[in-house]
Design a protein around this motif. Structure first.
Motif, PDB file in Angstrom:
ATOM      1  N   GLY A 166       0.874  -1.353   0.190  1.00 21.43           N
ATOM      2  CA  GLY A 166       0.395   0.025   0.315  1.00 21.43           C
ATOM      3  C   GLY A 166       0.456   1.408  -0.309  1.00 21.43           C
ATOM      4  N   VAL A 167       0.816   1.760   1.391  1.00 18.56           N
ATOM      5  CA  VAL A 167       2.025   2.738   1.205  1.00 18.56           C
ATOM      6  C   VAL A 167       3.207   2.976   2.260  1.00 18.56           C
ATOM      7  CG1 VAL A 167       2.294   5.306   1.997  1.00 18.56           C
ATOM      8  CG2 VAL A 167      -0.286   4.077   1.072  1.00 18.56           C
ATOM      9  N   ILE A 168       4.143   2.937   2.070  1.00 11.05           N
ATOM     10  CA  ILE A 168       6.075   2.490   2.668  1.00 11.05           C
ATOM     11  C   ILE A 168       6.472   3.492   3.124  1.00 11.05           C
ATOM     12  CG2 ILE A 168       7.666   1.266   1.938  1.00 11.05           C
ATOM     13  CD1 ILE A 168       6.295  -0.508   0.566  1.00 11.05           C
ATOM     14  N   GLY A 169       6.397   3.941   4.319  1.00 11.60           N
ATOM     15  CA  GLY A 169       6.914   5.431   4.613  1.00 11.60           C
ATOM     16  C   GLY A 169       8.420   4.294   5.001  1.00 11.60           C
ATOM     17  N   MET A 170      10.124   5.268   4.524  1.00 11.38           N
ATOM     18  CA  MET A 170      10.885   5.126   4.103  1.00 11.38           C
ATOM     19  C   MET A 170      11.850   6.448   5.193  1.00 11.38           C
ATOM     20  SD  MET A 170      12.268   2.219   2.870  1.00 11.38           S
ATOM     21  CE  MET A 170      13.643   2.738   2.512  1.00 11.38           C
ATOM     22  N   ILE A 171      12.018   6.130   6.432  1.00 10.50           N
ATOM     23  CA  ILE A 171      12.960   6.816   6.946  1.00 10.50           C
ATOM     24  C   ILE A 171      14.450   6.483   7.126  1.00 10.50           C
ATOM     25  CG2 ILE A 171      12.864   8.174   9.474  1.00 10.50           C
ATOM     26  CD1 ILE A 171      10.255   7.585   9.744  1.00 10.50           C
ATOM     27  N   TYR A 172      14.914   7.186   6.450  1.00 12.85           N
ATOM     28  CA  TYR A 172      16.812   7.453   6.333  1.00 12.85           C
ATOM     29  C   TYR A 172      17.517   8.305   6.759  1.00 12.85           C
ATOM     30  CZ  TYR A 172      15.339   8.521   1.198  1.00 12.85           C
ATOM     31  OH  TYR A 172      14.962   9.741   0.683  1.00 12.85           O
ATOM     32  N   GLU A 173      18.808   7.955   6.424  1.00 10.40           N
ATOM     33  CA  GLU A 173      19.826   9.037   6.798  1.00 10.40           C
ATOM     34  C   GLU A 173      19.932   9.432   5.630  1.00 10.40           C
ATOM     35  OE1 GLU A 173      21.645   7.268   9.581  1.00 10.40           O
ATOM     36  OE2 GLU A 173      20.337   8.264  11.308  1.00 10.40           O
ATOM     37  N   ALA A 174      21.364  10.188   5.163  1.00  8.53           N
ATOM     38  CA  ALA A 174      22.245  11.038   4.323  1.00  8.53           C
ATOM     39  C   ALA A 174      22.125  10.241   2.929  1.00  8.53           C
ATOM     40  CB  ALA A 174      24.096  11.450   4.962  1.00  8.53           C
ATOM     41  N   ARG A 175      22.926   9.105   2.137  1.00  8.74           N
ATOM     42  CA  ARG A 175      22.931   9.185   0.856  1.00  8.74           C
ATOM     43  C   ARG A 175      21.740   9.142  -0.068  1.00  8.74           C
ATOM     44  NH1 ARG A 175      26.591   3.776   0.737  1.00  8.74           N
ATOM     45  NH2 ARG A 175      24.389   3.203   2.001  1.00  8.74           N
ATOM     46  N   PRO A 176      22.135   9.754  -0.546  1.00 13.59           N
ATOM     47  CA  PRO A 176      20.768  10.571  -1.844  1.00 13.59           C
ATOM     48  C   PRO A 176      20.384   9.376  -3.102  1.00 13.59           C
ATOM     49  CG  PRO A 176      23.117  11.681  -1.964  1.00 13.59           C
ATOM     50  CD  PRO A 176      22.887  10.961  -1.378  1.00 13.59           C
ATOM     51  N   ASN A 177      21.438   8.146  -2.884  1.00 13.88           N
ATOM     52  CA  ASN A 177      20.964   6.954  -3.525  1.00 13.88           C
ATOM     53  C   ASN A 177      19.952   6.043  -2.778  1.00 13.88           C
ATOM     54  OD1 ASN A 177      23.133   5.876  -1.406  1.00 13.88           O
ATOM     55  ND2 ASN A 177      23.099   4.199  -2.836  1.00 13.88           N
ATOM     56  N   VAL A 178      20.105   6.152  -1.484  1.00 17.38           N
ATOM     57  CA  VAL A 178      18.599   5.271  -1.292  1.00 17.38           C
ATOM     58  C   VAL A 178      17.200   6.169  -1.839  1.00 17.38           C
ATOM     59  CG1 VAL A 178      17.289   5.165   1.331  1.00 17.38           C
ATOM     60  CG2 VAL A 178      19.602   4.792   0.878  1.00 17.38           C
ATOM     61  N   THR A 179      17.114   7.354  -1.688  1.00 22.46           N
ATOM     62  CA  THR A 179      15.769   8.040  -2.232  1.00 22.46           C
ATOM     63  C   THR A 179      15.818   7.109  -3.696  1.00 22.46           C
ATOM     64  OG1 THR A 179      16.511  10.322  -1.129  1.00 22.46           O
ATOM     65  CG2 THR A 179      15.089   9.738  -3.431  1.00 22.46           C
ATOM     66  N   VAL A 180      16.624   6.976  -4.792  1.00 22.78           N
ATOM     67  CA  VAL A 180      16.345   6.184  -5.814  1.00 22.78           C
ATOM     68  C   VAL A 180      15.724   5.200  -5.714  1.00 22.78           C
ATOM     69  CG1 VAL A 180      16.657   6.140  -8.403  1.00 22.78           C
ATOM     70  CG2 VAL A 180      17.537   8.382  -7.461  1.00 22.78           C
ATOM     71  N   ASP A 181      17.275   4.511  -5.031  1.00 23.01           N
ATOM     72  CA  ASP A 181      17.053   3.187  -4.568  1.00 23.01           C
ATOM     73  C   ASP A 181      14.919   2.481  -3.964  1.00 23.01           C
ATOM     74  OD1 ASP A 181      18.774   2.773  -5.890  1.00 23.01           O
ATOM     75  OD2 ASP A 181      19.906   1.876  -3.480  1.00 23.01           O
ATOM     76  N   ALA A 182      14.934   3.206  -3.255  1.00 26.10           N
ATOM     77  CA  ALA A 182      13.732   2.919  -2.357  1.00 26.10           C
ATOM     78  C   ALA A 182      12.372   3.189  -3.591  1.00 26.10           C
ATOM     79  CB  ALA A 182      13.591   3.998  -1.090  1.00 26.10           C
ATOM     80  N   ALA A 183      13.185   4.595  -4.148  1.00 27.62           N
ATOM     81  CA  ALA A 183      11.431   4.855  -4.624  1.00 27.62           C
ATOM     82  C   ALA A 183      11.382   3.562  -6.057  1.00 27.62           C
ATOM     83  CB  ALA A 183      12.023   5.777  -5.808  1.00 27.62           C
ATOM     84  N   GLY A 184      12.098   2.796  -6.657  1.00 31.80           N
ATOM     85  CA  GLY A 184      12.510   2.087  -7.478  1.00 31.80           C
ATOM     86  C   GLY A 184      12.061   1.427  -7.173  1.00 31.80           C
ATOM     87  N   LEU A 185      12.136  -0.067  -5.982  1.00 27.96           N
ATOM     88  CA  LEU A 185      11.939  -0.964  -5.384  1.00 27.96           C
ATOM     89  C   LEU A 185       9.771  -0.676  -4.868  1.00 27.96           C
ATOM     90  CD1 LEU A 185      14.496  -1.428  -3.191  1.00 27.96           C
ATOM     91  CD2 LEU A 185      13.958  -2.510  -5.300  1.00 27.96           C
ATOM     92  N   CYS A 186      10.098   0.298  -4.453  1.00 31.34           N
ATOM     93  CA  CYS A 186       8.252   0.324  -4.134  1.00 31.34           C
ATOM     94  C   CYS A 186       7.386   0.261  -4.913  1.00 31.34           C
ATOM     95  CB  CYS A 186       8.152   1.790  -2.804  1.00 31.34           C
ATOM     96  SG  CYS A 186       9.133   1.351  -1.215  1.00 31.34           S
ATOM     97  N   LEU A 187       8.200   1.213  -6.022  1.00 34.51           N
ATOM     98  CA  LEU A 187       7.122   1.549  -7.868  1.00 34.51           C
ATOM     99  C   LEU A 187       6.771   0.208  -7.566  1.00 34.51           C
ATOM    100  CD1 LEU A 187       8.070   5.102  -8.387  1.00 34.51           C
ATOM    101  CD2 LEU A 187       5.975   4.204  -7.142  1.00 34.51           C
ATOM    102  N   LYS A 188       7.883  -0.331  -7.984  1.00 33.64           N
ATOM    103  CA  LYS A 188       8.067  -1.551  -8.602  1.00 33.64           C
ATOM    104  C   LYS A 188       6.842  -2.549  -8.095  1.00 33.64           C
ATOM    105  CE  LYS A 188       9.948  -5.515 -11.735  1.00 33.64           C
ATOM    106  NZ  LYS A 188      10.362  -5.318 -12.777  1.00 33.64           N
ATOM    107  N   THR A 189       7.174  -2.427  -6.947  1.00 33.81           N
ATOM    108  CA  THR A 189       5.824  -3.219  -6.131  1.00 33.81           C
ATOM    109  C   THR A 189       4.650  -2.820  -6.074  1.00 33.81           C
ATOM    110  OG1 THR A 189       7.455  -2.867  -4.187  1.00 33.81           O
ATOM    111  CG2 THR A 189       7.642  -4.929  -5.172  1.00 33.81           C
ATOM    112  N   GLY A 190       4.460  -1.755  -6.980  1.00 33.21           N
ATOM    113  CA  GLY A 190       2.771  -1.392  -6.553  1.00 33.21           C
ATOM    114  C   GLY A 190       2.308  -0.264  -5.692  1.00 33.21           C
ATOM    115  N   ASN A 191       3.533  -0.511  -4.650  1.00 30.50           N
ATOM    116  CA  ASN A 191       3.199   0.517  -3.518  1.00 30.50           C
ATOM    117  C   ASN A 191       3.499   1.819  -4.059  1.00 30.50           C
ATOM    118  OD1 ASN A 191       3.133  -1.446  -1.707  1.00 30.50           O
ATOM    119  ND2 ASN A 191       4.617  -1.834  -2.292  1.00 30.50           N
ATOM    120  N   SER A 192       2.721   2.480  -3.299  1.00 28.88           N
ATOM    121  CA  SER A 192       3.086   3.810  -2.862  1.00 28.88           C
ATOM    122  C   SER A 192       3.948   4.110  -1.854  1.00 28.88           C
ATOM    123  CB  SER A 192       1.748   5.433  -2.284  1.00 28.88           C
ATOM    124  OG  SER A 192       1.043   5.220  -3.801  1.00 28.88           O
TER     125      SER A 192
END
Lengths: 415, 415
Positions: B115-141
Motif C-alpha cells: 500500500g503506502v510505505i514510509g521510508m525514514i533514512y539518513e544521508a546518502r541520496p542514492n537511497v532516495t532513488v533505490d527506495a523509490a524504484g523498489l516501492c514503485l516496482k512492487t505497486g506501492n506508493s
C-alpha cells in the motif's frame, strides 16, 4: 524483578529448548495436556465457579457470564481442540527455499519458531488452552495474559497444563501465565523487547487499540472488523438477501459480521423494502442514509460515526450508492480491511471489486462470515490479522513461525 | 493539514491506482525515471553541491561528505540500479495458494502491494532513488523522509523522478518526499496509522531505536548488527583467520560485519597470537577478556558494554570460551539476531550451532559479510530485517508485498 519480566525471561530460556523439540515430542505434550484437562476438570470447574461468583457480584451480564462458564462438556470440547491441533502438520523445520550461489555457498531458508509469543486477551478461558496448544505445537514459548474476569480459571488451567508438561520432553516454563490483573502488567508486556518476539492481542477494540498504540514489541493486530456487503444492480434478490442476512444476523458479535449494507440504487428501488422487512422481522435496528429512509421510514438517520462503528450487535447501516465506484469509495473510507463482499452477476464489476478492495478477504457472492481459519480449512486459528505485515486474514499455524537462513560454505569470504 | 499528513494522503490515494498497474507499466516508469536522472544530472549535481557546501560549513567530516556527494558516474550507477530492478520478476499478482472448500467456495491467496510505505533514512541520496524504484516496482506508493544533510539533493531528485512519472501510467503522487527536516516530521510519520501501512527505517542505531520505540504504524526493523564469529577447537587456522579477518575488516561500517570474535580455548592457545597479529597489522583495535589479554597484552580489557556495542569500526572484541555452549550463551546474550558464524570441521558442533542460534542468517565456514540481498541473489535489497515478523534477513522485492484472500462463491452462507 517484576512478575511479568521474570516469567518472560523464563519463557525465553525455555524457547531455546522448545525450538529443538520434535513434532512427536510436541504432539505428546499436547495430548498430555488434553488428558490432564479432562482428568482435572473438577478442580478447574471449581476455580471457574469462583470467577462466575465474583463476576455475578460485580454485576457482569448473564451473557458474559455464560461465555466465561466452564462445564464438563466445554472442557471436553477444549481438550478435543488440543487433539485436533496434534493432527495438524508441524510448520517448523520446513525447507522453504534452497539454492546454491556461484561462489559455492549453499543457502537454505527454513521455517523456525517465532520464539516467545505474548498473548493478551479477554474473558473466555478456552483461549488460554487454545493459545497454549497452538504456540507449543509451533515450538514457541508463550506468555499468556488473560482477562481478570477469568483469573481463577486461567490460574488453575495453567497449573494443570504445566503439571502435564512435567511428564513430557517440553519445558514447563514454555507456558507462563501473568497473574497480575492490573493494567500495569499489560503495559509492561508491551515494552518487553528482547524477551517477547511478538505480542498478539485478542479482544475488543479498546484492548487492541491499547496494544497497537503502546507496544514497542512487534504486534500482530487482530480483530476489528467493519465489514460491508455491496449489492450491485441486477443482483439476484434471493442470493443478495440470504448473503446479507447471514453476514449480519448469523452471529453479530464477531469480527467478520457485516456492519453496513451498500445497495446500488437500482437494486434498492426494487428490493430494499422487502429486504428491510426481513431484517426488521429479525429485530435488527436499521440506520439509513436519506435515500434509504425515503423507502424505509423505520430506519433511523445514519451518521459517519455510525459508518465507522463496529456494532457487534443487531444494528445495521444501509446506504444507497450510485454505482460501484461510490461503494468502493465508501469501503476505502470506512472499512477496516477485514472482509468485504460484492453480490453481483456482472463479471466486470466482480473483477473490479475483487481487485480494488484492499482487505484481508474479498468475497464474490458469499457471506463475509467465512473469514475464519476453520472455514478456510486451516484446522486452527490463532486470530484474524487485520494488518498487512507477516500474516493477513485467518492465521493458522504457519503464522506462528518465522524463517532463518542457513548458509553453508567452505571458507568463502567476500571480495 | 501538515505537510506529512497531506503527502501521505496523496500517496494513499495514488496507492489505489498503483495496485492496478501492470508489470510493463511499472517497468516503463522505472526506465523513464532512470533516463530522467541521467538527463537532469547537471541540476541534481548542482543541488547536491548546495548540500555539500552546507555540510562542510557545519563541520561534517570528509568521509560523510564523500558518501553524500553525487557525481556523473554515481548518478549513472544509480540509474543503472533502477534498470536492474526493471529486470527483476514482479512479485505482485501471484497466486500463492488456491483451494476449493467442500461447500464449493474457491479461495485464492494472491500477492498484492503493501500500500503506502514510509521510508525514514539518513544521508546518502542514492537511497532516495533505490527506495523509490523498489516501492514503485512492487505497486506501492512511498513517502520518503531522508536526512536533512541531503535535503537539496533529495528535493531535486524527487522533482526529476515525479516529472518523469508524468509521462507514464503511474501516478506521480505515488512518490512523495517529506521536506520538513525537523524531528517533528519523523514523529508524525510514525503515528500515521490508516495512511501508512508500514514504516521502514534505514540508518544508525539511534534512528532505528526512535522508530521502534515511537511508531504505532507497523515497522520493519532493519540494521543493527552485533555479529559474532565462533572458531571451534580444531578449526583450520587459515580458514578461520580468513573468515574472521574478512568479517571484521573488509567493510567494518556495515551491519553484517563482525564485532566479537569467540575462540575455543584450544584454538586460542595455539593460534590466537598469530591471529591477533594479523588484526593488529591492519590497525584493528583489540579488546579482550582476561584470558585473551594473557596471550595478547596489546588488547585492552573488554566490558559487557563493549560486547553490546555495534562499533561499525576497526575495533574488535575477543573472548576465549570453554566450549560451544559458552559461545552459544554469549551469542544469545549479546547478539542482535542478525548474522552469526561458526568455523569448525566438527559436523556435530556445526549442526548444533546452525540449529540453535536464533538469527536471521547463520553461517558454517563462511563470512557473515554475505548477509546481503545481492549476495543472496535477490537482485535488490530494501534493507536487512532484524525482526522476526514478515521478513527476516535480506529483503528483496517480495518483502514489499502482502497477501489478500479472494473468495468466489455462488451464494454460500454460513450455517
Amino acid at each position: 524483578m517484576s512478575e511479568v519480566r521474570e516469567k518472560a525471561a523464563l519463557a525465553k530460556s525455555a524457547a531455546q529448548v522448545m525450538n529443538r523439540m520434535t513434532t512427536q515430542q510436541k504432539n505428546e505434550a499436547l495430548l498430555a495436556m488434553a488428558d490432564a484437562l479432562v482428568e482435572q476438570q473438577a478442580s478447574i470447574i471449581a476455580a471457574n465457579a469462583e470467577d462466575i461468583e465474583r463476576g455475578r457480584g460485580n454485576g457482569t451480564s448473564e451473557s458474559l457470564l455464560d461465555r466465561l462458564k466452564l462445564t464438563p462438556e466445554r472442557i471436553h470440547g477444549i481438550a478435543e481442540g488440543l487433539k485436533q491441533v496434534v493432527e495438524l502438520p508441524d510448520p517448523v523445520g520446513l525447507t522453504l527455499e534452497s539454492f546454491q550461489r556461484p561462489n559455492g555457498l549453499r543457502v537454505e531458508k527454513i521455517s523456525v519458531p517465532l520464539g516467545v509469543i505474548g498473548m493478551i486477551y479477554e474473558a473466555r478461558p478456552n483461549v488460554t488452552v487454545d493459545a497454549a496448544g497452538l504456540c507449543l505445537k509451533t515450538g514457541n514459548s508463550v506468555v499468556l495474559r488473560g482477562g481478570s474476569a477469568a483469573l481463577a480459571s486461567n490460574q488453575r488451567i495453567v497449573e494443570v497444563l504445566r503439571a502435564a508438561l512435567e511428564s513430557t520432553a517440553l519445558p514447563a516454563d514454555a507456558l507462563q501465565l501473568v497473574e497480575d490483573p492490573s493494567r500495569a502488567s499489560v503495559d509492561e508486556m508491551l515494552k518487553l523487547n528482547g524477551l517477547l518476539d511478538v505480542v498478539i492481542p485478542r479482544g475488543g477494540a479498546s484492548l487492541i487499540r491499547n496494544v497497537v498504540e503502546n507496544a514497542t514489541v512487534p504486534v500482530i493486530e487482530t480483530g476489528a472488523g467493519i465489514c460491508h456487503t455491496f449489492v450491485d444492480a441486477g443482483a439476484s434478490f434471493d442470493m443478495a438477501s440470504d448473503i446479507a442476512f447471514n453476514a449480519k444476523v448469523q452471529r453479530p458479535s464477531v469480527c467478520n459480521s457485516m456492519e453496513t449494507l451498500l445497495l446500488h440504487e437500482s437494486f434498492a428501488a426494487e428490493h430494499l423494502r422487502s429486504l428491510a422487512d426481513r431484517f426488521l422481522t429479525a429485530s435488527v435496528e436499521l440506520r439509513g442514509c436519506e435515500r434509504t429512509r425515503a423507502l424505509v421510514p423505520e430506519a433511523a438517520p445514519v451518521s459517519d460515526t455510525d459508518f465507522a462503528t463496529e456494532y457487534n450487535d443487531y444494528i445495521m447501516n444501509i446506504r444507497i450508492v450510485d454505482d460501484l465506484d461510490q461503494a468502493l469509495g465508501h469501503i476505502a473510507r470506512f472499512g477496516t480491511m477485514h472482509s468485504e463482499c460484492i453480490v453481483t452477476e456482472n463479471a466486470e464489476n466482480a473483477a473490479n471489486f475483487m481487485q480494488r478492495v484492499d482487505a484481508a478477504a474479498v468475497y464474490h457472492n458469499a457471506s463475509t462470515r467465512f473469514t475464519d481459519g476453520f472455514e478456510f480449512g486451516f484446522g486452527a486459528e490463532i486470530g484474524i490479522s487485520t494488518q498487512k505485515l507477516h500474516a493477513r486474514g485467518p492465521m493458522g499455524l504457519p503464522a506462528l513461525t518465522t524463517t532463518k537462513f542457513r548458509v553453508f560454505g567452505n571458507g568463502q569470504i567476500r571480495g
